[in-house]
Write a protein that holds these residues in place. Structure first.
Motif, PDB file in Angstrom:
ATOM      1  N   PHE A   1      24.249  -1.073  39.654  1.00 36.69           N
ATOM      2  CA  PHE A   1      23.496  -2.245  39.206  1.00 36.69           C
ATOM      3  C   PHE A   1      22.211  -1.815  38.503  1.00 36.69           C
ATOM      4  N   ARG A   2      21.457  -0.931  39.139  1.00 36.36           N
ATOM      5  CA  ARG A   2      20.196  -0.482  38.534  1.00 36.36           C
ATOM      6  C   ARG A   2      20.450   0.266  37.232  1.00 36.36           C
ATOM      7  N   TYR A   3      21.521   1.028  37.190  1.00 38.43           N
ATOM      8  CA  TYR A   3      21.889   1.779  35.983  1.00 38.43           C
ATOM      9  C   TYR A   3      22.127   0.817  34.813  1.00 38.43           C
ATOM     10  N   HIS A   4      22.885  -0.247  35.048  1.00 36.46           N
ATOM     11  CA  HIS A   4      23.194  -1.193  33.977  1.00 36.46           C
ATOM     12  C   HIS A   4      21.970  -2.012  33.589  1.00 36.46           C
ATOM     13  N   VAL A   5      21.140  -2.377  34.550  1.00 37.26           N
ATOM     14  CA  VAL A   5      19.922  -3.121  34.221  1.00 37.26           C
ATOM     15  C   VAL A   5      19.022  -2.284  33.310  1.00 37.26           C
ATOM     16  N   THR A   6      18.874  -1.008  33.654  1.00 39.21           N
ATOM     17  CA  THR A   6      18.041  -0.125  32.835  1.00 39.21           C
ATOM     18  C   THR A   6      18.598  -0.006  31.424  1.00 39.21           C
ATOM     19  N   LYS A   7      19.906   0.192  31.322  1.00 38.33           N
ATOM     20  CA  LYS A   7      20.521   0.311  29.998  1.00 38.33           C
ATOM     21  C   LYS A   7      20.385  -0.985  29.207  1.00 38.33           C
ATOM     22  N   ALA A   8      20.547  -2.121  29.876  1.00 35.70           N
ATOM     23  CA  ALA A   8      20.439  -3.401  29.179  1.00 35.70           C
ATOM     24  C   ALA A   8      19.024  -3.603  28.629  1.00 35.70           C
ATOM     25  N   VAL A   9      18.007  -3.261  29.414  1.00 35.16           N
ATOM     26  CA  VAL A   9      16.620  -3.423  28.964  1.00 35.16           C
ATOM     27  C   VAL A   9      16.331  -2.511  27.777  1.00 35.16           C
ATOM     28  N   ILE A  10      16.754  -1.256  27.858  1.00 38.39           N
ATOM     29  CA  ILE A  10      16.505  -0.322  26.754  1.00 38.39           C
ATOM     30  C   ILE A  10      17.248  -0.765  25.500  1.00 38.39           C
ATOM     31  N   ALA A  11      18.505  -1.187  25.652  1.00 38.30           N
ATOM     32  CA  ALA A  11      19.279  -1.643  24.499  1.00 38.30           C
ATOM     33  C   ALA A  11      18.662  -2.893  23.876  1.00 38.30           C
ATOM     34  N   ALA A  12      18.116  -3.790  24.709  1.00 41.07           N
ATOM     35  CA  ALA A  12      17.463  -4.994  24.185  1.00 41.07           C
ATOM     36  C   ALA A  12      16.209  -4.628  23.390  1.00 41.07           C
ATOM     37  N   LEU A  13      15.426  -3.683  23.913  1.00 39.53           N
ATOM     38  CA  LEU A  13      14.241  -3.228  23.173  1.00 39.53           C
ATOM     39  C   LEU A  13      14.640  -2.570  21.855  1.00 39.53           C
ATOM     40  N   LEU A  14      15.703  -1.776  21.889  1.00 43.30           N
ATOM     41  CA  LEU A  14      16.186  -1.140  20.666  1.00 43.30           C
ATOM     42  C   LEU A  14      16.651  -2.185  19.662  1.00 43.30           C
ATOM     43  N   LEU A  15      17.317  -3.227  20.137  1.00 40.10           N
ATOM     44  CA  LEU A  15      17.759  -4.304  19.246  1.00 40.10           C
ATOM     45  C   LEU A  15      16.570  -4.967  18.562  1.00 40.10           C
ATOM     46  N   ILE A  16      15.512  -5.228  19.330  1.00 40.97           N
ATOM     47  CA  ILE A  16      14.312  -5.842  18.751  1.00 40.97           C
ATOM     48  C   ILE A  16      13.707  -4.938  17.676  1.00 40.97           C
ATOM     49  N   VAL A  17      13.620  -3.644  17.965  1.00 43.48           N
ATOM     50  CA  VAL A  17      13.056  -2.695  16.994  1.00 43.48           C
ATOM     51  C   VAL A  17      13.916  -2.640  15.737  1.00 43.48           C
ATOM     52  N   LEU A  18      15.239  -2.621  15.899  1.00 42.57           N
ATOM     53  CA  LEU A  18      16.133  -2.545  14.743  1.00 42.57           C
ATOM     54  C   LEU A  18      16.071  -3.821  13.902  1.00 42.57           C
ATOM     55  N   VAL A  19      15.898  -4.960  14.553  1.00 42.00           N
ATOM     56  CA  VAL A  19      15.722  -6.207  13.796  1.00 42.00           C
ATOM     57  C   VAL A  19      14.436  -6.131  12.975  1.00 42.00           C
ATOM     58  N   GLY A  20      13.375  -5.579  13.570  1.00 47.58           N
ATOM     59  CA  GLY A  20      12.126  -5.403  12.824  1.00 47.58           C
ATOM     60  C   GLY A  20      12.297  -4.469  11.641  1.00 47.58           C
ATOM     61  N   ILE A  21      13.019  -3.371  11.839  1.00 45.23           N
ATOM     62  CA  ILE A  21      13.280  -2.441  10.735  1.00 45.23           C
ATOM     63  C   ILE A  21      14.067  -3.144   9.634  1.00 45.23           C
ATOM     64  N   GLY A  22      15.092  -3.904  10.039  1.00 40.86           N
ATOM     65  CA  GLY A  22      15.899  -4.616   9.052  1.00 40.86           C
ATOM     66  C   GLY A  22      15.079  -5.602   8.240  1.00 40.86           C
ATOM     67  N   ALA A  23      14.156  -6.302   8.902  1.00 37.02           N
ATOM     68  CA  ALA A  23      13.313  -7.275   8.194  1.00 37.02           C
ATOM     69  C   ALA A  23      12.409  -6.584   7.181  1.00 37.02           C
ATOM     70  N   LEU A  24      11.827  -5.459   7.573  1.00 40.51           N
ATOM     71  CA  LEU A  24      10.950  -4.728   6.646  1.00 40.51           C
ATOM     72  C   LEU A  24      11.734  -4.150   5.477  1.00 40.51           C
TER      73      LEU A  24
END
Length: 302
Positions: free
Chosen positions: A91-114
């Motif tokens: 459970f903790r493993y998947h929660v950690t991965k989900a949070v990191i992947a969500a942060l990465l998604l936000i960063v990639l959306v920002g890169i795409g917008a720029l």
């Protein structure tokens, strides 16, 4: 005055380009760090909670096989301590991965917008510059889709960690190939009993073991979670596609670069939505009748 204005007009685009470059560099560095964190961080962070950590997936699978045999043999619904520790770790493993992947998604959306803004302003900068920006935009979009898939899969795994662990068991008619913590015979016998019990219609014969009820329930929850996640993502993608096509229709034909960008994004969002809808329907079907699907899984057919 005119000369000063002229100098100011030349300086402004330069400052804007510099700021865009710095922002892209910062976001690119953040994306690289998050990709590395996605691979390295989850295991040690998950191990910081109750229970032990696992250096390799093989160690986790071996521990699961031993704990699963003990759980099945107990006949109880409650997890024994070893399996409870494994489920908590996963459970903790998947929660950690989900949070990191969500942060990465936000960063990639920002890169795409720029990148998109830079691409739309690159008409006078030559074909090479435009091609480089277009390639960067495509790459950022593909990586964002992969990050979105990672968020979805890891949220699903966090919702139903026990069901998410089951693929590590050596399922199929051959039984327990590769098991070392529990003997091949013990694990093979347990899996054979699971298949036998799942093949019996509900309500027929004697009462099913508590462990089987838990497996069926968690397996259904696992697919319910993905059905809800996929349906939510599909709605968001459809809205994004509709908005993109509206902007496409409102853009002048002369603005070909903007129209191509909006049209491509609208089409990609629509296709992605269709794929996610298929995922939602498939998981809804499985969640509605989890027993046959779980039997197919334990027979190696899923």
């Amino acid at each position: 005055m005119t000369a000063a204005s002229h100098r100011t007009g030349r300086a402004a685009p330069s400052r804007s380009a510099t700021l865009h470059g710095r922002a892209l560099a910062a976001l690119g560095t953040a994306a690289a760090a998050l990709v590395a964190a996605f691979v390295v961080v989850p295991g040690p962070l998950a191990a910081s909670g109750p229970g032990e950590g696992f250096g390799r997936e093989g160690e986790l699978a071996e521990a699961l096989r031993t704990a699963f045999v003990a759980y099945w043999s107990s006949g109880e619904r409650a997890f024994p301590p070893d399996l409870d520790g494994l489920v908590g770790y996963w459970f903790r493993y998947h929660v950690t991965k989900a949070v990191i992947a969500a942060l990465l998604l936000i960063v990639l959306v920002g890169i795409g917008a720029l990148v998109r803004k830079a691409f739309l302003r690159a008409d006078g900068l030559g074909a090479g510059k435009g091609l480089a920006l277009a390639s960067a935009g495509v790459l950022a979009t593909l990586l964002a889709l992969l990050s979105l898939a990672a968020v979805m899969a890891n949220v699903q795994g966090a919702v139903a960690p026990f069901a998410s662990l089951l693929p590590m068991l050596p399922t199929g008619a051959t039984g327990a190939t590769g098991a070392t913590g529990a003997t091949d015979g013990e694990l093979g016998a347990a899996l054979a009993q699971v298949r036998e019990r799942l093949a019996v219609a509900p309500g027929a014969g004697d009462h099913a073991p508590g462990a089987l009820d838990v497996m069926i329930g968690d397996f259904a929850l696992y697919h319910e979670a993905m059905a809800v996640i996929a349906a939510t993502v599909a709605v968001v993608l459809v809205v994004m596609s509709v908005l993109s096509w509206k902007r496409f229709r409102g853009t002048e034909p002369a603005e070909r670069r903007a129209r191509r960008t909006l049209g491509s994004f609208g089409a990609l969002a629509a296709l992605s939505a269709l794929f996610v809808i298929v995922v939602a329907v498939a998981n809804t079907t499985t969640a509605a009748a989890p027993r046959p699907a779980l039997l197919a899984f334990f027979e190696g057919g899923w």
